[in-house]
Design a protein around this motif. Structure first.
Motif, PDB file in Angstrom:
ATOM      1  N   TYR A  67      29.357  33.644  79.229  1.00  0.00           N
ATOM      2  CA  TYR A  67      29.595  35.086  79.104  1.00  0.00           C
ATOM      3  C   TYR A  67      29.762  35.722  80.477  1.00  0.00           C
ATOM      4  CZ  TYR A  67      29.251  39.902  77.533  1.00  0.00           C
ATOM      5  OH  TYR A  67      29.521  41.229  77.284  1.00  0.00           O
ATOM      6  N   GLY A  68      28.946  35.307  81.439  1.00  0.00           N
ATOM      7  CA  GLY A  68      29.057  35.861  82.785  1.00  0.00           C
ATOM      8  C   GLY A  68      30.364  35.498  83.458  1.00  0.00           C
ATOM      9  N   ILE A  69      30.808  34.245  83.293  1.00  0.00           N
ATOM     10  CA  ILE A  69      32.103  33.849  83.850  1.00  0.00           C
ATOM     11  C   ILE A  69      33.220  34.659  83.214  1.00  0.00           C
ATOM     12  CG2 ILE A  69      33.748  31.950  84.097  1.00  0.00           C
ATOM     13  CD1 ILE A  69      31.323  30.035  84.103  1.00  0.00           C
ATOM     14  N   GLN A  70      33.133  34.876  81.888  1.00  0.00           N
ATOM     15  CA  GLN A  70      34.159  35.669  81.203  1.00  0.00           C
ATOM     16  C   GLN A  70      34.215  37.084  81.754  1.00  0.00           C
ATOM     17  OE1 GLN A  70      36.453  34.551  78.703  1.00  0.00           O
ATOM     18  NE2 GLN A  70      37.315  36.464  79.499  1.00  0.00           N
ATOM     19  N   GLN A  71      33.052  37.672  82.054  1.00  0.00           N
ATOM     20  CA  GLN A  71      33.035  39.006  82.666  1.00  0.00           C
ATOM     21  C   GLN A  71      33.743  38.985  84.014  1.00  0.00           C
ATOM     22  OE1 GLN A  71      32.125  40.593  79.694  1.00  0.00           O
ATOM     23  NE2 GLN A  71      31.304  42.060  81.155  1.00  0.00           N
ATOM     24  N   ALA A  72      33.513  37.935  84.801  1.00  0.00           N
ATOM     25  CA  ALA A  72      34.164  37.812  86.108  1.00  0.00           C
ATOM     26  C   ALA A  72      35.680  37.639  85.947  1.00  0.00           C
ATOM     27  CB  ALA A  72      33.565  36.645  86.886  1.00  0.00           C
ATOM     28  N   VAL A  73      36.085  36.853  84.970  1.00  0.00           N
ATOM     29  CA  VAL A  73      37.524  36.686  84.707  1.00  0.00           C
ATOM     30  C   VAL A  73      38.135  38.020  84.301  1.00  0.00           C
ATOM     31  CG1 VAL A  73      39.201  35.595  83.156  1.00  0.00           C
ATOM     32  CG2 VAL A  73      37.345  34.237  84.139  1.00  0.00           C
ATOM     33  N   ASP A  74      37.460  38.767  83.433  1.00  0.00           N
ATOM     34  CA  ASP A  74      37.955  40.085  83.016  1.00  0.00           C
ATOM     35  C   ASP A  74      38.073  41.037  84.197  1.00  0.00           C
ATOM     36  OD1 ASP A  74      38.024  39.132  80.441  1.00  0.00           O
ATOM     37  OD2 ASP A  74      36.179  40.139  79.803  1.00  0.00           O
ATOM     38  N   ASN A  75      37.192  40.859  85.195  1.00  0.00           N
ATOM     39  CA  ASN A  75      37.216  41.706  86.397  1.00  0.00           C
ATOM     40  C   ASN A  75      38.168  41.192  87.469  1.00  0.00           C
ATOM     41  OD1 ASN A  75      35.309  43.482  85.344  1.00  0.00           O
ATOM     42  ND2 ASN A  75      33.581  42.392  86.250  1.00  0.00           N
ATOM     43  N   VAL A  77      38.085  38.501  89.113  1.00  0.00           N
ATOM     44  CA  VAL A  77      37.458  37.714  90.173  1.00  0.00           C
ATOM     45  C   VAL A  77      38.085  36.329  90.217  1.00  0.00           C
ATOM     46  CG1 VAL A  77      35.299  36.695  90.980  1.00  0.00           C
ATOM     47  CG2 VAL A  77      35.309  39.001  89.997  1.00  0.00           C
ATOM     48  N   PHE A  78      38.340  35.771  89.047  1.00  0.00           N
ATOM     49  CA  PHE A  78      38.973  34.458  88.927  1.00  0.00           C
ATOM     50  C   PHE A  78      40.295  34.606  88.181  1.00  0.00           C
ATOM     51  CE2 PHE A  78      34.315  33.410  88.681  1.00  0.00           C
ATOM     52  CZ  PHE A  78      34.219  32.904  89.972  1.00  0.00           C
ATOM     53  N   SER A  79      41.270  33.807  88.578  1.00  0.00           N
ATOM     54  CA  SER A  79      42.596  33.872  87.955  1.00  0.00           C
ATOM     55  C   SER A  79      42.848  32.719  87.004  1.00  0.00           C
ATOM     56  CB  SER A  79      43.680  33.894  89.036  1.00  0.00           C
ATOM     57  OG  SER A  79      43.597  32.732  89.853  1.00  0.00           O
ATOM     58  N   ILE A  80      41.830  31.919  86.730  1.00  0.00           N
ATOM     59  CA  ILE A  80      41.954  30.808  85.791  1.00  0.00           C
ATOM     60  C   ILE A  80      41.028  31.080  84.615  1.00  0.00           C
ATOM     61  CG2 ILE A  80      42.603  29.173  87.595  1.00  0.00           C
ATOM     62  CD1 ILE A  80      39.765  28.045  87.499  1.00  0.00           C
ATOM     63  N   PRO A  81      41.218  30.420  83.481  1.00  0.00           N
ATOM     64  CA  PRO A  81      40.387  30.673  82.306  1.00  0.00           C
ATOM     65  C   PRO A  81      38.916  30.347  82.538  1.00  0.00           C
ATOM     66  CG  PRO A  81      42.393  29.515  81.683  1.00  0.00           C
ATOM     67  CD  PRO A  81      42.343  29.498  83.185  1.00  0.00           C
ATOM     68  N   THR A  82      38.090  30.977  81.727  1.00  0.00           N
ATOM     69  CA  THR A  82      36.646  30.817  81.835  1.00  0.00           C
ATOM     70  C   THR A  82      36.220  29.360  81.819  1.00  0.00           C
ATOM     71  OG1 THR A  82      36.269  32.961  80.787  1.00  0.00           O
ATOM     72  CG2 THR A  82      34.449  31.387  80.703  1.00  0.00           C
ATOM     73  N   GLN A  84      37.815  26.750  82.680  1.00  0.00           N
ATOM     74  CA  GLN A  84      38.189  26.039  83.907  1.00  0.00           C
ATOM     75  C   GLN A  84      37.280  26.421  85.069  1.00  0.00           C
ATOM     76  OE1 GLN A  84      42.396  25.923  84.877  1.00  0.00           O
ATOM     77  NE2 GLN A  84      42.957  26.027  82.701  1.00  0.00           N
ATOM     78  N   VAL A  85      36.832  27.663  85.115  1.00  0.00           N
ATOM     79  CA  VAL A  85      35.872  28.057  86.148  1.00  0.00           C
ATOM     80  C   VAL A  85      34.609  27.208  86.020  1.00  0.00           C
ATOM     81  CG1 VAL A  85      34.412  29.918  87.034  1.00  0.00           C
ATOM     82  CG2 VAL A  85      36.757  30.410  86.306  1.00  0.00           C
ATOM     83  N   LEU A  86      34.109  27.086  84.792  1.00  0.00           N
ATOM     84  CA  LEU A  86      32.919  26.262  84.548  1.00  0.00           C
ATOM     85  C   LEU A  86      33.145  24.832  84.995  1.00  0.00           C
ATOM     86  CD1 LEU A  86      30.109  25.816  83.120  1.00  0.00           C
ATOM     87  CD2 LEU A  86      31.439  25.204  81.084  1.00  0.00           C
ATOM     88  N   ARG A  87      34.259  24.274  84.649  1.00  0.00           N
ATOM     89  CA  ARG A  87      34.504  22.854  84.860  1.00  0.00           C
ATOM     90  C   ARG A  87      34.934  22.526  86.294  1.00  0.00           C
ATOM     91  NH1 ARG A  87      35.280  19.780  80.299  1.00  0.00           N
ATOM     92  NH2 ARG A  87      36.861  18.493  81.318  1.00  0.00           N
ATOM     93  N   GLN A  88      35.686  23.448  86.922  1.00  0.00           N
ATOM     94  CA  GLN A  88      36.299  23.141  88.220  1.00  0.00           C
ATOM     95  C   GLN A  88      35.616  23.822  89.407  1.00  0.00           C
ATOM     96  OE1 GLN A  88      40.548  23.917  88.114  1.00  0.00           O
ATOM     97  NE2 GLN A  88      40.734  23.073  86.057  1.00  0.00           N
ATOM     98  N   TYR A  89      35.190  25.067  89.254  1.00  0.00           N
ATOM     99  CA  TYR A  89      34.683  25.823  90.392  1.00  0.00           C
ATOM    100  C   TYR A  89      33.187  25.629  90.618  1.00  0.00           C
ATOM    101  CZ  TYR A  89      39.085  28.476  90.846  1.00  0.00           C
ATOM    102  OH  TYR A  89      40.393  28.861  91.046  1.00  0.00           O
ATOM    103  N   ILE A  90      32.418  25.463  89.535  1.00  0.00           N
ATOM    104  CA  ILE A  90      30.982  25.221  89.701  1.00  0.00           C
ATOM    105  C   ILE A  90      30.779  23.736  89.988  1.00  0.00           C
ATOM    106  CG2 ILE A  90      28.703  25.257  88.621  1.00  0.00           C
ATOM    107  CD1 ILE A  90      29.574  27.670  87.016  1.00  0.00           C
ATOM    108  N   LYS A  91      30.322  23.439  91.206  1.00  0.00           N
ATOM    109  CA  LYS A  91      30.187  22.042  91.650  1.00  0.00           C
ATOM    110  C   LYS A  91      28.788  21.477  91.421  1.00  0.00           C
ATOM    111  CE  LYS A  91      34.379  22.347  93.336  1.00  0.00           C
ATOM    112  NZ  LYS A  91      35.530  21.680  92.666  1.00  0.00           N
ATOM    113  N   GLY A  92      27.826  22.355  91.130  1.00  0.00           N
ATOM    114  CA  GLY A  92      26.464  21.894  90.914  1.00  0.00           C
ATOM    115  C   GLY A  92      25.562  23.067  90.603  1.00  0.00           C
ATOM    116  N   TYR A  93      24.299  22.757  90.279  1.00  0.00           N
ATOM    117  CA  TYR A  93      23.321  23.771  89.884  1.00  0.00           C
ATOM    118  C   TYR A  93      22.033  23.591  90.683  1.00  0.00           C
ATOM    119  CZ  TYR A  93      26.424  24.008  85.825  1.00  0.00           C
ATOM    120  OH  TYR A  93      27.528  24.114  84.999  1.00  0.00           O
ATOM    121  N   CYS A  94      21.556  24.675  91.271  1.00  0.00           N
ATOM    122  CA  CYS A  94      20.224  24.708  91.875  1.00  0.00           C
ATOM    123  C   CYS A  94      19.309  25.451  90.900  1.00  0.00           C
ATOM    124  CB  CYS A  94      20.250  25.423  93.219  1.00  0.00           C
ATOM    125  SG  CYS A  94      21.067  24.514  94.554  1.00  0.00           S
TER     126      CYS A  94
END
Length: 318
Positions: A67-75, A77-82, A84-94
């Motif tokens: 949901y947060g990524i979708q908000q960023a896409v709507d704003n 912030v990202f020009s690729i689908p939600t 793809q942001v999850l799969r490609q841009y997030i490289k890891g989790y702390c």
């Protein structure tokens, strides 16, 4: 009447666009995916952090992802689908600790995610392995724990005495333990090209927790504050000051946050903190409490910190 005027002034200050405070040459880009702590499952603690000019993010906690990524896409912030942001841009989790409001998004989105690392203290990883990524609870997407392991996520155990690379980001991370009632939470110090961001998971004040963890953290980062290499501290303020100390459950109020900032100032000098960026996280609903927290922080900000209130899906450049 004067009191009402002051409140209107505070609201005006809080609504100024963040770009007013942004630096001309930022070191980091932060995309908040979830900023609250509490009952709204669509807006729980998660912050994508990348070196400026890249799309190689690490996610600091993961309470809300899709949901947060979708908000960023709507704003825009990202020009690729939600997805793809999850799969490609997030490289890891702390992951600071394994409470659900800091990890639920990671668990729910795991079937659609790609292979990456989970960075955390051993105690946090143990909880993930034994309570979430099990075949009774969900499925084991980790590379350790209950068989069969699907090996999508690699558990990278962090220790406070080491600095390790965050894979595929060009950044490094160092951890510091925090006291959060009955468990250990985590602070993450992220480094990119000698610039730093400090993200704290849930934490109580040293005086309440009978701990020295925050003081030790301030000792570690004080030189970075004085040299202006630390671009921001991301720290929680969960309750207004009316919350009794005995029911804080390992969280901060405006009073206790500013007490901790005073402790940091004792190590840096007050001038070093004038205008310093402090990003306030984990405000707990209802909205009336959030208004109180913001007003109390404004009134108690004797150090003239630059208090920033992140909004879901809106970029912060530092």
């Amino acid at each position: 009447m004067l009191r009402n005027h002051r409140f209107i002034t505070v609201l005006y200050f809080l609504l100024i666009p963040f770009s007013v405070f942004s630096q001309s040459k930022p070191s980091f880009r932060i995309v908040p995916l979830g900023v609250l702590g509490g009952i709204d499952e669509s807006n729980l603690s998660a912050y994508m952090v990348a070196a400026a000019g890249t799309n190689n993010y690490v996610c600091m906690d993961a309470g809300t992802l899709h949901y947060g990524i979708q908000q960023a896409v709507d704003n825009k912030v990202f020009s690729i689908p939600t997805e793809q942001v999850l799969r490609q841009y997030i490289k890891g989790y702390c992951i600071s600790h394994a409470h659900l409001d800091h990890i639920a998004g990671l668990i729910i989105n795991s079937p659609d995610d790609t292979a990456k690392n989970i960075y955390a203290l051993a105690s946090t990883i143990q909880t993930i392995k034994t309570h979430y990524f099990t075949w009774d609870s969900w499925a084991n997407f980790g590379d350790d724990g209950e068989a069969p392991t699907l090996k999508k996520y690699h558990y990278q155990i962090l220790t406070p005495d080491s600095i390790i690379p965050i894979k595929n980001t060009g950044m490094t991370v160092q951890v510091f333990p925090l006291s959060h009632s009955n468990l250990t939470s985590t602070a993450f110090l992220v480094n990119s090209n000698d610039a730093y961001i400090l993200y704290l998971g849930d934490t109580g004040a040293d005086d309440i927790e009978k701990s020295h963890n925050l003081h030790k953290l301030w000792q570690a980062v004080a030189p970075l504050v004085k040299s202006k290499k630390l671009k921001a501290i991301m720290i929680e303020t969960s309750f207004p000051d009316e919350q009794p100390d005995k029911t804080l459950f390992g969280h901060l109020t405006p009073h206790w946050l500013m007490a901790e900032m005073d402790d940091l100032a004792s190590l840096t000098g007050t001038d070093a903190l004038k205008g310093f960026n402090v990003i306030i996280t984990h405000l707990k609903p209802p909205q009336t409490s959030i208004y109180k927290i913001k007003l109390q922080l404004f009134n108690e900000n004797k150090l003239n910190l630059n208090l920033i209130y992140p909004q879901q899906g809106e970029v912060i450049d530092l």
